[in-house]
Design an enzyme around this catalytic site. Structure first.
Site, PDB file in Angstrom:
ATOM      1  N   ASP A  34       0.358  -1.326   0.260  1.00  0.00           N
ATOM      2  CA  ASP A  34      -0.256   0.296  -0.216  1.00  0.00           C
ATOM      3  C   ASP A  34       0.470   1.192   0.407  1.00  0.00           C
ATOM      4  O   ASP A  34       2.629   1.619   0.025  1.00  0.00           O
ATOM      5  CB  ASP A  34      -1.057   0.053   1.387  1.00  0.00           C
TER       6      ASP A  34
ATOM      7  N   GLU B 205       3.068   4.711  -4.207  1.00  0.00           N
ATOM      8  CA  GLU B 205       3.082   6.279  -5.057  1.00  0.00           C
ATOM      9  C   GLU B 205       4.526   6.557  -4.860  1.00  0.00           C
ATOM     10  O   GLU B 205       4.720   6.801  -6.336  1.00  0.00           O
ATOM     11  CB  GLU B 205       2.063   6.806  -5.327  1.00  0.00           C
TER      12      GLU B 205
ATOM     13  N   ASP C  24      -9.196   3.044  -2.710  1.00  0.00           N
ATOM     14  CA  ASP C  24      -9.801   3.486  -1.502  1.00  0.00           C
ATOM     15  C   ASP C  24     -11.189   4.488  -2.236  1.00  0.00           C
ATOM     16  O   ASP C  24     -11.328   5.270  -2.336  1.00  0.00           O
ATOM     17  CB  ASP C  24      -9.214   5.147  -0.814  1.00  0.00           C
TER      18      ASP C  24
END
Length: 888
Positions: free
Chosen positions: A423, A426, A546
């Site tokens: 997670d 980025e 999300d």
């Protein structure tokens, strides 16, 4: 001669005027084999908007195979950033097998101003044309622009082209909307509940489908930030660095485009069999007792549960590779995982890339010792995520693989998890700033505001990388590139700039994690990643991030899932019942029905939302039992599709036009999808609805919940279907043979059960299907004697009856496992003059493996034109031939 094909000049039609001066082509040098050439481009006249133009460029054109063409343009005098082959390999999908075939794609060009076109040899249709032209039409773009930090190139498109791809972003439709034209590619920690914004991945690839369902694909292999404008009759790339490295894929079918694309960037990774079961997660499981209660809740309701997950709650102060000693103590965790492993269940854990700079944290200490962090100004860049102040590992550093593998290995020895979830990669950062430091009071993170930046950050010493002349539409507000991530002037190993490599962070972490797990587990890894790039599917699965518990998000999950099938990431799904906000009983009902047919099926929710495990509402439990029950019965079919994905690159979940490319209506459908070629999923996506208007392409379709129900359409049309609260409509298309097994709570239970076949006949009175079998865990997913088996099934109606046969490759594995075929259900069976429904009995003769063994059974008639043959005990690993004859 090939040289004639690609060196033939294309001239602008009379009356057309090129916009901007651009470049002129000055020389051409053809390779001896005639399959490539190099040319020089000289700037004619430029401007100083976004900086000076580069004077001299090199053009290289390569016919890499009969169906793939590369067009590469870069600076002649200075090496520029390109996507490293270590990350995206540029594979030869056919190992040169097509080198002697005539290329389907042809390259042509204009000399002055330079522009190029790619056409289809077989039809002469222009697929890509970078020179503005047309009979009096104005195209709002210039000739090619090539500057240090700004590249621009465009193509003309016909209005009837249907485009798909260009992600990652959340959009209400799968086909790109000509009226919502902007696509920004810059990976960002932006919730997927937001429409039209750049999200977690960067995929500069699109598929273009035209008349008759003929398709081609276009990839711009560039990792820099970019805006792509789609205006209906044109498409313009505006890129802030790197090179123009185009790959064109000829198709001509939509499915073959994806297969050709993944043949270049990497076939999808093999997924373990267990990963196709149902997964349960929540951010907010307070302790191991809470997690145990969830597993027990599923068991009490006899609902499938394959994998239990924990979010960052299990960590000690959110530090990777640690366990909270109070809420998730090591001994209890080890005892628990032994218990679920004994039940055939698995455990997956989250990790985030940011490593806490806590001086007592051993992972951090080893990272400092190995010097493997991303740097700014010669020191590790300080950021903030869940643990507070963190450094980010540099996954481009050659020392990082051994460090990363050691951390995973040591943690696995403490707690033997089964997969890892990546997670925030980025990379996400709660702060923004070219440099950051700790606050004087040392109060960071603040417990009352975990996601608020508590570092002292500055934008002093801004470089051209932090503030480039062209601003991409980052987050829809043109926010700086370094906002909430690593600053663009930060550097990786060997001076690689974040400016160039930002979009590669998630891919590089996924590659390293996949390799580490393979080394540690000695079996097939499972890695789930949020951030993706071209080729990520070769290393990891993906979830759509999300989302929110809304009916719109339920709808949006289908286009996003289909997009990732195009991108070569077939193992994909959305958070079932929604991640943020409170779900409702009805929404969760409909979402588990749809989510049961995502390739990756996981319920996941946020800690500030209500609990939504599937056993909490009786109606949701009923829906889950029904929909997941069908998913688990279909596991042999789904797993065979995963084998096809790994070996050929095919998506698992597919848009309707992949199977029906000539049905133009399917090009715009975003509310239904196919699993493989022939299983149609038609979910309810609107609150309060108890019917669904489903589109059925021409042919006969049979309900998989009630095989006596069938729909026959002479031409594609919508049909209103009943959809009670506990029901999703799933149909199988004529001509399909589905291998199935019995329902179970885990994939281990399912794999022990006997097989059945559903044979769906249609107007041609023939059908076929495939089945791939292995142990679901081997590192290699391939056909190998003693380790796997592959069976093809064929059915056809003859004068005497229906003949069903199998052709087995490498049958020893299936025989050793003891798998048998127990039931065959034939749908839509008709004789030349009578419906099977009018017949009184059917006699089944079975010849196994070409021998003299013969068995005779009496089949049982069912409603409609179908027959069920049961109580067969036929080894599925042997060739068989079954003749079903009938008498009145």
């Amino acid at each position: 001669m090939l040289a004639v094909a690609f060196l033939s000049l294309v001239f602008l039609p009379l009356g057309c005027q090129a916009v901007g001066a651009g470049y002129t082509l000055t020389s051409v040098k053809e390779a001896p084999d005639g399959r490539s050439f190099t040319a020089q481009l000289q700037l004619v006249a430029g401007d100083f908007l976004y900086g000076p133009d580069i004077q001299h460029l090199q053009l290289v054109v390569r016919y890499e195979s009969a169906d793939r063409l590369q067009v590469h343009i870069t600076d002649t005098q200075k090496q520029r950033w390109e996507v490293p082959t270590e990350l995206v390999a540029r594979n030869d999908d056919d190992n040169g097998a097509n080198n002697n075939k005539e290329p389907e794609l042809q390259f042509s060009y204009t000399e002055n101003p330079f522009g190029f076109a790619v056409t289809r040899r077989s039809s002469g249709e222009v697929l890509f044309n970078s020179t503005p032209q047309g009979q009096g039409k104005a195209y709002p773009f210039r000739n090619m622009v090539f500057k240090d930090q700004y590249l621009e190139i465009s193509t003309v498109l016909p209005w009837n082209a249907s485009l798909y791809g260009l992600g990652e972003s959340t959009r209400p439709g799968f086909r790109l909307d000509k009226n919502e034209s902007h696509h920004t590619l810059w990976t960002a920690d932006i919730a997927s509940l937001n429409l039209y914004l750049n999200l977690y991945g960067s995929h500069p690839f699109y598929m273009d489908v035209r008349a008759g369902g003929v398709a081609h694909g276009v990839l711009l292999l560039n990792s820099n930030g970019m805006d792509i404008e789609y205006g209906g009759n044109f498409l313009t790339y505006r890129v802030i660095g790197g090179v123009l490295d185009f790959y064109f894929f000829s198709g001509p079918s939509p499915l073959s485009v994806v297969q050709q694309y993944t043949g270049l960037v990497g076939r999808p990774a093999p997924m373990p069999y267990w990963s196709f079961g149902f997964h349960q997660c929540r951010w907010g499981y307070k302790n191991i007792t809470d997690v145990k209660s969830v597993v027990a809740g599923y068991a009490a309701e006899k609902l499938p549960l394959e994998v239990i997950w924990t979010d960052i709650d299990y960590m000690d102060d959110f530090k990777d590779f640690t366990l909270d000693p109070v809420n998730f103590p090591e001994k209890e965790m080890r005892d628990f995982i032994e218990e679920i492993h004994a039940n055939g269940q698995k455990y997956v854990l989250i990790i985030d890339p940011g490593l806490s700079i806590n001086g007592t944290y051993k992972t951090f200490q080893r990272g400092i010792q190995d010097d493997i962090f991303v740097k700014q100004g010669g020191v590790p860049y300080l950021a903030q995520v869940w643990p507070g102040p963190v450094y980010f590992p540099d996954f481009l550093n050659p020392k990082t693989p051994s460090f990363w593998t050691k951390e995973i290995s040591e943690f696995h020895s403490t707690f033997p998890f089964d997969g890892l979830w990546l997670d925030m990669n980025e990379a996400a950062n709660f702060c923004s700033g070219i440099t950051c430091s700790l606050p004087k009071d040392g109060n960071c993170p603040r417990k009352d505001a975990e996601t608020e930046c508590c570092l002292v950050c500055s934008d002093a010493n801004v470089t051209k990388w932090d503030d480039p002349p062209y601003k991409i539409n980052n987050s829809g507000i043109f926010r700086p590139l370094g906002n909430k991530t690593i600053p663009s002037s930060a550097v990786y190993y060997n001076g690689i700039l974040e400016y160039n490599a930002h979009n590669l962070y998630g891919l590089s972490e996924a590659i390293m994690t996949n390799n580490a797990l393979e080394s540690v587990l000695k079996k097939r890894p499972f890695v789930l990643t949020r951030s993706t790039f071209v080729g990520s599917g070769a290393h990891a699965a993906h979830w759509t991030g999300d989302n929110a518990a809304t009916w719109d998000d339920l709808w949006y999950s289908i286009p996003t899932m289909l997009n990732f099938g195009l991108f070569g990431v077939p193992m994909v799904g959305a958070d079932i019942c929604g991640f943020s906000r409170d779900t409702t009983e009805e929404l969760c009902n409909r979402w588990i029905q749809l989510g049961s047919f995502y390739p990756f099926a996981r319920d996941h929710s946020a800690k500030d939302s209500i609990r939504q495990e599937l056993y909490l509402w009786k109606s949701v439990t009923d829906s889950a039992r029904k929909a997941l029950g069908l998913r688990y019965r279909l596991l042999p079919y789904i797993y065979t599709l995963s084998f096809e994905a790994h070996t050929k690159g095919s998506p698992i979940a597919r848009p309707l036009f992949f199977t029906f490319p000539k049905d133009t209506y399917t090009l715009g459908i975003s509310s239904q999808f196919l699993v493989g070629n022939g299983v149609l999923v038609s979910p309810v996506l609107k609150e309060g609805a108890r019917t669904v208007d489903a589109y059925f392409p021409k042919g006969t379709w049979y309900s998989l919940f009630n095989v006596s129900d069938s729909i026959q359409v002479e031409s594609g049309s919508y049909v209103r279907l009943q959809a009670p609260l506990d029901t999703i409509n799933v149909h199988v298309y004529e001509g399909s043979i589905l291998p199935m097994q019995e329902m179970g709570r885990t994939t281990r239970e399912v794999r022990k059960s006997p097989f059945s076949l559903v044979v769906a006949m249609g107007s041609k009175m023939e059908a076929s299907g495939e089945l791939y079998l292995d142990n679901g865990d081997d590192l290699n997913m391939k056909l190998e004697s003693g380790k796997s088996s592959f069976i093809k099934f064929y059915a056809s109606v003859e004068e005497k009856g229906l003949r069903l046969r199998s052709i087995v490759q490498m049958g020893k594995y299936a025989i050793r496992e003891g798998w048998i075929l127990q039931t065959v259900t034939v749908l839509g069976l008709k004789t030349s003059s009578n419906s099977i429904a009018a017949l009184s009995s059917a006699t089944v003769s079975v010849h196994s493996n070409g021998g003299e063994e013969e068995k005779t059974k009496i089949g049982a008639m069912v409603d409609g034109n179908s027959v069920v043959i049961s109580n067969i005990t036929l080894p599925i690993g042997k060739n068989f031939e079954m003749l079903i004859t009938w008498k009145k």
